[in-house]
Write a protein that holds these residues in place. Structure first.
Motif, short mmCIF file in Angstrom:
data_model
loop_
_atom_site.label_atom_id
_atom_site.label_comp_id
_atom_site.label_asym_id
_atom_site.label_seq_id
_atom_site.Cartn_x
_atom_site.Cartn_y
_atom_site.Cartn_z
N LEU A 1 0.97 -1.15 0.02
CA LEU A 1 -0.08 0.13 0.05
C LEU A 1 0.98 1.37 -0.32
CD1 LEU A 1 -2.98 1.27 1.62
CD2 LEU A 1 -1.20 2.36 2.25
N ILE B 1 15.37 12.93 -4.35
CA ILE B 1 15.53 13.65 -5.47
C ILE B 1 15.68 15.02 -5.04
CG2 ILE B 1 15.06 14.43 -7.69
CD1 ILE B 1 15.80 11.46 -7.75
N GLY C 1 10.42 13.90 -8.06
CA GLY C 1 10.79 13.41 -6.94
C GLY C 1 9.82 12.39 -6.62
N ASN C 2 8.47 12.65 -6.85
CA ASN C 2 7.45 11.82 -6.42
C ASN C 2 7.40 10.52 -7.40
OD1 ASN C 2 5.17 14.82 -6.02
ND2 ASN C 2 5.98 13.51 -4.38
N HIS D 1 7.51 8.03 9.70
CA HIS D 1 6.15 7.69 9.61
C HIS D 1 6.06 6.40 9.73
CE1 HIS D 1 4.79 12.08 8.04
NE2 HIS D 1 5.68 12.12 9.34
N VAL E 1 17.13 6.77 -5.37
CA VAL E 1 16.10 7.56 -5.73
C VAL E 1 15.22 8.04 -4.46
CG1 VAL E 1 15.94 7.34 -8.33
CG2 VAL E 1 14.82 5.76 -6.63
N MET F 1 13.50 18.20 -3.45
CA MET F 1 12.49 18.48 -4.32
C MET F 1 11.16 18.28 -3.53
SD MET F 1 11.76 17.56 -8.39
CE MET F 1 13.21 18.06 -8.99
N HIS G 1 -5.38 13.62 4.04
CA HIS G 1 -3.98 14.28 4.32
C HIS G 1 -4.07 15.89 3.82
CE1 HIS G 1 -2.60 10.48 5.52
NE2 HIS G 1 -2.16 11.10 6.43
N GLN H 1 9.84 9.53 4.29
CA GLN H 1 8.56 8.94 5.14
C GLN H 1 9.09 7.90 6.08
OE1 GLN H 1 5.43 10.03 4.71
NE2 GLN H 1 6.44 11.69 3.87
N GLN I 1 -1.90 8.30 8.52
CA GLN I 1 -1.12 7.32 7.51
C GLN I 1 -0.76 6.18 8.06
OE1 GLN I 1 2.62 9.51 6.32
NE2 GLN I 1 3.43 7.48 5.23
N ILE J 1 -2.11 2.45 6.17
CA ILE J 1 -1.17 1.04 5.94
C ILE J 1 -1.89 0.19 6.87
CG2 ILE J 1 1.06 0.28 6.30
CD1 ILE J 1 1.86 3.42 6.26
N GLY K 1 0.66 5.81 -0.75
CA GLY K 1 -0.46 6.92 -0.98
C GLY K 1 0.34 8.11 -1.36
N ILE K 2 -0.32 9.17 -1.85
CA ILE K 2 0.18 10.33 -2.50
C ILE K 2 -0.71 11.30 -1.96
CG2 ILE K 2 -0.34 10.04 -4.85
CD1 ILE K 2 2.45 11.62 -5.20
N GLY L 1 9.39 7.40 -0.49
CA GLY L 1 11.03 8.16 -0.36
C GLY L 1 11.27 8.20 1.04
N GLY M 1 10.95 8.56 -6.76
CA GLY M 1 11.25 8.02 -5.29
C GLY M 1 10.06 6.89 -5.04
N LYS N 1 6.93 19.65 -3.16
CA LYS N 1 5.82 20.45 -3.67
C LYS N 1 5.54 21.89 -2.79
CE LYS N 1 3.04 16.54 -3.41
NZ LYS N 1 2.08 15.38 -3.68
P1 TYM Z 1 3.65 12.95 -0.65
O1 TYM Z 1 2.34 13.06 -1.34
O2 TYM Z 1 4.30 14.20 -0.05
O3 TYM Z 1 4.77 12.33 -1.51
C1 TYM Z 1 4.39 11.19 -2.23
C2 TYM Z 1 5.68 10.32 -2.07
O4 TYM Z 1 6.76 10.92 -2.91
C3 TYM Z 1 7.88 10.71 -2.21
N1 TYM Z 1 8.84 11.87 -2.42
C4 TYM Z 1 9.89 11.72 -2.76
N2 TYM Z 1 10.90 10.82 -2.94
C5 TYM Z 1 12.30 11.14 -3.39
N3 TYM Z 1 12.66 12.60 -3.57
C6 TYM Z 1 11.80 13.46 -3.39
N4 TYM Z 1 12.19 14.58 -3.53
C7 TYM Z 1 10.33 13.29 -2.75
N5 TYM Z 1 9.39 13.91 -2.40
C8 TYM Z 1 8.30 13.17 -2.31
C9 TYM Z 1 7.41 10.63 -0.76
O5 TYM Z 1 8.30 9.84 0.05
C10 TYM Z 1 6.20 10.00 -0.95
O6 TYM Z 1 6.67 8.42 -0.78
N6 TYM Z 1 2.89 11.01 3.61
C11 TYM Z 1 2.75 10.51 2.34
C12 TYM Z 1 1.64 10.52 1.88
C13 TYM Z 1 0.86 9.06 2.69
C14 TYM Z 1 1.30 7.62 2.53
C15 TYM Z 1 0.29 7.00 3.27
C16 TYM Z 1 2.36 7.18 1.92
C17 TYM Z 1 -0.39 8.89 3.24
N7 TYM Z 1 -0.83 7.89 3.55
C18 TYM Z 1 0.35 5.85 3.60
C19 TYM Z 1 2.34 5.62 2.26
C20 TYM Z 1 1.63 4.94 2.85
C21 TYM Z 1 3.43 11.72 1.52
O7 TYM Z 1 4.49 12.27 2.12
O8 TYM Z 1 3.04 11.95 0.59
#
Ligand code: TYM
Length: 332
Positions: A5, A186, A18-19, A153, A183, A196, A44, A150, A132, A136, A7-8, A147, A22, A198
């Motif tokens: 599982l 990023i 990065g998303n 968490h 990766v 990187m 979230h 997390q 979160q 899971i 989420g994003i 990435g 990663g 948002k």
């Molecule tokens: P979010 O939306 O901030 O990020 C989504 C995913 O992108 C990864 N990520 C990166 N990976 C590499 N380099 C980067 N610069 C970079 N920026 C973001 C994040 O690590 C993430 O995997 N809290 C989570 C959302 C969430 C979630 C969950 C994830 C909610 N419930 C359950 C897993 C399981 C998050 O940061 O999303």
């Protein structure tokens, strides 16, 4: 098949590179080997104030991008978090198992709340990692592709699962983060020390998946690098170049040492041009597919309803067990 599982958040009008590198790319490969559940975490997303129409739009764009990168609605369960009430319900139970101090140690909360001043941040932002954990644990996920940011968490999620199991009997699976080292972080093109992001990168520092190739190329050509001329992988002294090498290697499948050898004696210009090209070549078809999917909202919503149906079946089963174990009376 083992369960996965992830989420994003729909917190921008596009995912960024990065998303994609990663996390989401791993989601696509893991749909082959795992029973996959992936959600757009709109609950979230409201931890930071957002307009209703904006949130609705971003959730659809997020879902469209997930299908556009190659998630197959037949194989992977792609759904919207708020469609499954059990997420908030389990989050409440887990809130009651989490210490204030424990939640207060989450570095992402500290970083995000610092931007408003801690007292202006919402309680939702504070309990974000607990929701979160609910995401899971509801699905008994064994693996969670994310990435590096997390990691903490995921540790909290494991602690809460263990605590619940200890107190109420064996219920939850302890999940493992699935992090691809090359990766996992990023970095910002303008600030190679920062990830990187948002929320904190400047537009020049971030490559959006849905961006046009022109601006994409410009940003990569202008990416901050050191004053040297040699393309070498050296995280400490050449963080900007190293970031670009990681991006190019991940997208082209060419190992970093081979890339370094290829650009020997050529300076940064040719190298950056090639990075820009592989980035644009990868992301352009994703943007085109996303646009097509967004043109038919009815179909997109139908796919999400199918995902919600499958997710709900699992979530309801877990919650029935949780209710019974915690001691809530059965409702008739
Ligand atoms: P979010 O939306 O901030 O990020 C989504 C995913 O992108 C990864 N990520 C990166 N990976 C590499 N380099 C980067 N610069 C970079 N920026 C973001 C994040 O690590 C993430 O995997 N809290 C989570 C959302 C969430 C979630 C969950 C994830 C909610 N419930 C359950 C897993 C399981 C998050 O940061 O999303």
């Amino acid at each position: 098949k083992p369960r996965v599982l992830s989420g994003i958040q729909p917190t921008a009008d596009s995912f960024h590179l990065g998303n994609y590198l990663g996390a989401i790319r791993q989601w696509v490969t893991m749909q082959e080997t795992h029973d996959a559940f992936y959600c757009v975490v709109d609950l979230h997303a409201i931890t930071i104030p957002v307009e209703a129409a904006t949130l609705r739009h971003r959730s659809r764009v997020a879902a469209a991008q997930l299908f556009a990168v190659g998630l197959d609605p037949e194989r992977a369960t792609v759904f919207v978090q708020s469609h499954i009430r059990e997420h908030t319900e389990l989050a409440w139970v887990l809130n009651c198992l989490t210490g204030m101090g424990e939640a207060g140690r989450m570095t992402q909360f500290k970083d995000k709340s610092a931007k408003f001043g801690e007292s202006a941040a919402s309680v939702g932002l504070f309990t974000y990692p607990i929701l979160q954990a609910a995401d899971i644990l509801l699905y008994h996920a064994e693996s969670v592709p994310v990435g590096a940011d997390q990691k903490q968490h995921l540790e909290l999620t494991r602690d809460l699962a263990q605590r619940f199991n200890h107190r109420f009997g064996d219920t939850f699976t302890l999940p493992q983060p699935h992090i691809v080292k090359s990766v996992e972080k990023i970095t910002d093109l303008q600030d190679p020390a920062a990830k990187m992001s948002k929320s904190s990168s400047s537009p020049q520092g971030i490559i959006d998946v849905l961006e046009q190739p022109g601006p994409m190329r410009k940003k990569i050509m202008r990416a901050v690098t050191d004053t040297g001329t040699e393309v070498a992988f050296d995280e400490e002294n050449k963080p900007g170049i190293s970031n670009l090498l990681r991006i190019q290697s991940a997208l082209s499948g060419t190992p970093i040492p081979d890339l370094v050898a290829r650009y020997e004696g050529q300076g940064y210009g040719t190298f950056k041009k090639d990075v820009a090209e592989v980035v644009a070549d990868t992301l352009t078809p994703i943007r085109e597919r996303t646009e097509k999917l967004l043109a038919d909202e009815g179909e997109l919503d139908r796919l999400l309803a199918i995902g919600a149906g499958r997710a709900r079946a699992v979530a309801q089963q877990t919650m029935a067990q949780v209710r019974e174990r915690v001691g809530f009376l059965p409702a008739y």
